[in-house]
Scaffold this active site. Structure first.
Site, PDB file in Angstrom:
ATOM      1  CG  ASP A  13     -50.579 -21.891 -33.659  1.00  0.00           C
ATOM      2  OD1 ASP A  13     -50.761 -20.804 -33.095  1.00  0.00           O
ATOM      3  OD2 ASP A  13     -49.493 -22.219 -34.176  1.00  0.00           O
ATOM      4  CE  LYS A 102     -47.713 -19.489 -33.305  1.00  0.00           C
ATOM      5  NZ  LYS A 102     -47.394 -20.456 -34.359  1.00  0.00           N
ATOM      6  CB  CYS A 144     -47.184 -24.329 -32.559  1.00  0.00           C
ATOM      7  SG  CYS A 144     -46.581 -23.996 -34.244  1.00  0.00           S
TER       8      CYS A 144
END
Length: 196
Positions: A13, A102, A144
């Site tokens: 990310d 995602k 994350c």
């Protein structure tokens, strides 16, 4: 690590909205993006594969809120079609073999909730490429990155987090995440960037 290990680097990310100037910025995110680029350039031959994950929200329901609690709800971020969802310019994506998106319609903190463009889940892709060991880097250490590393270990991959290449939102939540990772048998190397 065994010289026979088939190792992958999972970059989590590293997106505009999670770096300075984004809608959900993590202090130090842009520097971590640059550090990951330098690391991959200098260590590419240590990895059989390099992959990336990204938040890629369409309508994640209660994950977005105008009054976020910053635990289960957050300001809108990484919406498909917006610049915030793009990878940060300090992150050179050229070495990345596959991107796992995602969270289209869910929160999705872990990269293992993501799928490649052809719909292949991350764990299946790694197994299909013979990977048994992963290093995890990216943003944010306490969200994350933590979730991705925990799921990697749960899925049976030997898992290490390179903390120097992660940025945490806050010291308290980052320290809690590190305790969770240690308890799950995840190897930790270095110190996370925590500037908040």
């Amino acid at each position: 690590m065994s010289t026979q290990a088939n190792r992958a680097l999972i970059i989590v990310d590293v997106q505009n909205d999670f770096c300075e100037g984004g809608s959900l910025p993590v202090a130090g995110g842009a520097d971590v993006a640059a550090a990951i680029t330098a690391y991959v350039r200098d260590h590419r031959d240590e990895y059989d594969h390099v992959v990336a994950t990204r938040d890629y929200h369409v309508d994640p329901g209660n994950h977005f809120s105008e009054q976020p609690d910053y635990v289960d709800s957050w300001p809108a971020h990484c919406k498909v079609g917006t610049p915030g969802a793009d990878f940060h310019p300090n992150f050179d994506t050229a070495p990345v073999e596959a991107v796992f998106s995602k969270g289209a319609h869910a929160a999705a903190y872990s990269g293992f909730e993501g799928v490649a463009d052809d719909g292949t889940p991350l764990a299946d892709w790694l197994r299909a490429h013979g990977v048994d060991s992963v290093d995890v880097v990216g943003i944010a250490t306490d969200h994350c990155v933590r979730a991705t590393a925990l799921d990697a270990a749960q899925a049976g991959f030997r898992t290490r987090v390179l903390l120097d290449l992660t940025a945490g939102v806050a010291r308290e939540t980052t320290d809690k995440a590190l305790d969770q990772l240690r308890a799950a048998g995840v190897e930790l190397a270095g110190e996370p960037v925590v500037r908040a």
